[in-house]
Motif scaffolding. Structure first.
Motif, mmCIF file in Angstrom:
data_model
loop_
_atom_site.group_PDB
_atom_site.id
_atom_site.type_symbol
_atom_site.label_atom_id
_atom_site.label_comp_id
_atom_site.label_asym_id
_atom_site.label_seq_id
_atom_site.Cartn_x
_atom_site.Cartn_y
_atom_site.Cartn_z
ATOM 1 N N GLU A 254 16.921 -61.139 106.144
ATOM 2 C CA GLU A 254 16.824 -61.712 107.301
ATOM 3 C C GLU A 254 15.190 -61.719 107.843
ATOM 4 O OE1 GLU A 254 18.481 -65.608 109.325
ATOM 5 O OE2 GLU A 254 18.704 -63.641 110.735
ATOM 6 N N LEU A 284 17.887 -62.812 99.375
ATOM 7 C CA LEU A 284 17.425 -63.632 100.196
ATOM 8 C C LEU A 284 18.774 -63.682 100.953
ATOM 9 C CD1 LEU A 284 14.918 -65.802 99.484
ATOM 10 C CD2 LEU A 284 14.496 -63.457 100.176
ATOM 11 N N GLN A 291 17.805 -69.209 111.086
ATOM 12 C CA GLN A 291 16.937 -69.949 110.395
ATOM 13 C C GLN A 291 15.736 -70.709 110.647
ATOM 14 O OE1 GLN A 291 16.524 -69.398 106.167
ATOM 15 N NE2 GLN A 291 17.029 -67.386 107.387
ATOM 16 N N TYR A 295 10.787 -69.666 108.451
ATOM 17 C CA TYR A 295 10.891 -68.813 107.300
ATOM 18 C C TYR A 295 11.986 -69.482 106.458
ATOM 19 C CZ TYR A 295 13.390 -64.904 109.379
ATOM 20 O OH TYR A 295 13.609 -63.650 110.825
ATOM 21 N N TRP A 299 10.491 -68.451 102.637
ATOM 22 C CA TRP A 299 11.025 -68.394 101.750
ATOM 23 C C TRP A 299 11.486 -69.004 100.251
ATOM 24 C CZ3 TRP A 299 16.185 -66.002 104.065
ATOM 25 C CH2 TRP A 299 16.682 -65.053 104.802
ATOM 26 N N LEU A 303 10.735 -68.921 96.424
ATOM 27 C CA LEU A 303 12.077 -68.688 95.478
ATOM 28 C C LEU A 303 10.665 -69.738 94.267
ATOM 29 C CD1 LEU A 303 14.499 -70.105 97.834
ATOM 30 C CD2 LEU A 303 14.982 -68.085 96.051
ATOM 31 N N ARG A 309 17.079 -65.261 95.034
ATOM 32 C CA ARG A 309 17.945 -66.275 95.164
ATOM 33 C C ARG A 309 18.053 -66.349 96.570
ATOM 34 N NH1 ARG A 309 22.988 -64.507 94.755
ATOM 35 N NH2 ARG A 309 23.446 -61.955 94.192
ATOM 36 N N GLN A 310 18.741 -67.486 97.055
ATOM 37 C CA GLN A 310 19.329 -66.824 98.496
ATOM 38 C C GLN A 310 20.332 -67.577 98.786
ATOM 39 O OE1 GLN A 310 15.857 -69.208 101.967
ATOM 40 N NE2 GLN A 310 17.729 -70.588 100.891
ATOM 41 N N HIS A 311 21.412 -67.190 100.335
ATOM 42 C CA HIS A 311 21.954 -67.647 100.537
ATOM 43 C C HIS A 311 22.270 -67.250 102.220
ATOM 44 C CE1 HIS A 311 26.450 -68.349 100.678
ATOM 45 N NE2 HIS A 311 26.615 -67.860 101.482
#
Length: 371
Positions: A254, A284, A291, A295, A299, A303, A309-311
């Motif tokens: 973050e 990420l 968020q 962001y 982000w 991406l 990759r994001q979670h």
């Protein structure tokens, strides 16, 4: 600023134990860049000093003292930087980690990961994840950035270095860029000194004896970066700028991926990592409570380039990605932090969920890309 004297009825906080198969040792490093002036000096012409904590798998922790979580200097100022943490009713300096000081290292070659904390935050707030990684076979180097950290005990100084930025980076775009540039240079210094250590030298500026076998265990063919808040920004951008390919993977917990806007209402310029992407794995990891459109814009840009990759963790807020995930709910249960304060720091998420979730994402990411 009240430092407070611990009372018998003060709450003593506890950190969750690591779950890996190895005992954890811990040692400190004092690094000096003689060729770079400190950008936030308290004495003219002073070179750049860094202080780091190294967590690592240990073969024997018997008779080694348990390391405290916070130094007295950090314990005295932490609640004043992280409001609404209570300044009284808590024995901030009494919390212990699960690491033993200067324990001998477990022989074997280990992947290495560097951790950078959020702006003003001490490196100690990343202890829970660092211990988890070390218990699972990593060497973790957590770095304080003096001058922009709330308090740092630098060897050889009569008093801790306190936060000393000449303004607020969140409202001063030029200062924010300077802080990013400084941290990127700090990261290069740490990587340089680790190479010296792995080659048989002593990276400590004071020549302090370091744990046996630890230097030989550094496998610098497998290096990762991770950080929370501004530290996450640095992890992502440092990998992007790593033309020598010393870094194999990075995790951004973050951190912004743009510069602060020059004028209110504008979008800030995207960082190079967001504009151009990366050719190595980037995680990420964010929280639902923190968020926002800023962001999502930056982000989404990184991406779109692939390799990332994001979670996003539901019911969590920004500092659930640090040791506060375990600490703040204990304060809430003791009546020292109200619901609003808890939610502002870590969200309503149960620490039995947040702590293993963060650990699982970080460990599995580095397991996939460094092992």
């Amino acid at each position: 600023m009240a430092t407070g004297v611990a009372r018998a009825d003060d709450v003593t906080l506890r950190l969750p134990a690591p779950t890996g198969p190895h005992h954890v040792g811990v040692t400190a490093l004092h690094l000096v860049d003689e060729h770079r002036a400190d950008p936030w000096p308290d004495e003219v012409g002073a070179p750049r000093h860094l202080v780091a904590t190294v967590h690592y798998p240990s073969r024997d922790v018997r008779d080694r003292p348990v390391a405290p979580h916070l130094t007295p200097a950090v314990a005295a100022v932490l609640p004043h930087f992280h409001q609404p943490l209570p300044a009284t009713g808590v024995a901030w300096g009494a919390t212990l980690t699960h690491s033993r000081t200067d324990a001998p290292a477990l022989p074997g070659r280990r992947p290495v990961v560097l951790y950078s904390p959020g702006l003003a935050d001490p490196r100690a707030l990343g202890t829970t994840t660092a211990e988890e990684l070390a218990s699972r076979g990593y060497v973790v180097v957590s770095v304080d950035h003096p001058g922009e950290t709330m308090a740092v005990d630098v060897p050889g100084r009569p008093a801790p270095r306190l936060f000393a930025l000449p303004g607020d980076p969140s409202t001063d775009p030029r200062l924010y860029r300077d802080v990013i540039a400084t941290r990127l240079a700090d990261t290069d210094l740490v990587l340089d000194r680790l190479e010296r250590w792995a080659a048989g030298g002593n990276p400590d500026a004071d020549g302090r004896a370091l744990p046996a076998d630890l230097g030989r265990s550094l496998d610098l063919r497998r290096v990762g970066l991770y950080g929370q808040g501004l530290g996450g920004t640095i992890a992502a951008e440092a990998m992007h700028e790593d033309t020598g390919r010393r870094v194999d993977a990075a995790a951004n917990l973050e951190g912004f991926l743009d510069y602060h806007p020059e004028r209110p209402g504008q979008d800030g310029e995207l960082l190079p990592v967001a504009r151009h992407g990366v050719d190595r794995p980037l995680l990420l990891l964010g929280t639902e409570g923190f968020q926002d459109d800023r962001y999502r814009r930056a982000w989404s840009a990184v991406l779109a380039h692939g390799c990332a990759r994001q979670h996003v963790i539901a019911d969590a807020n920004h500092w659930a990605l640090t040791d506060h995930a375990a600490v703040v709910p204990q304060l809430h249960a003791a009546g020292l932090v109200d619901d609003a304060g808890r939610d502002a720091l870590v969200g309503p998420i149960d620490p039995a969920v947040s702590v293993p979730t963060v650990r699982r994402h970080v460990v599995s990411f580095f397991d996939r890309h460094l092992r």
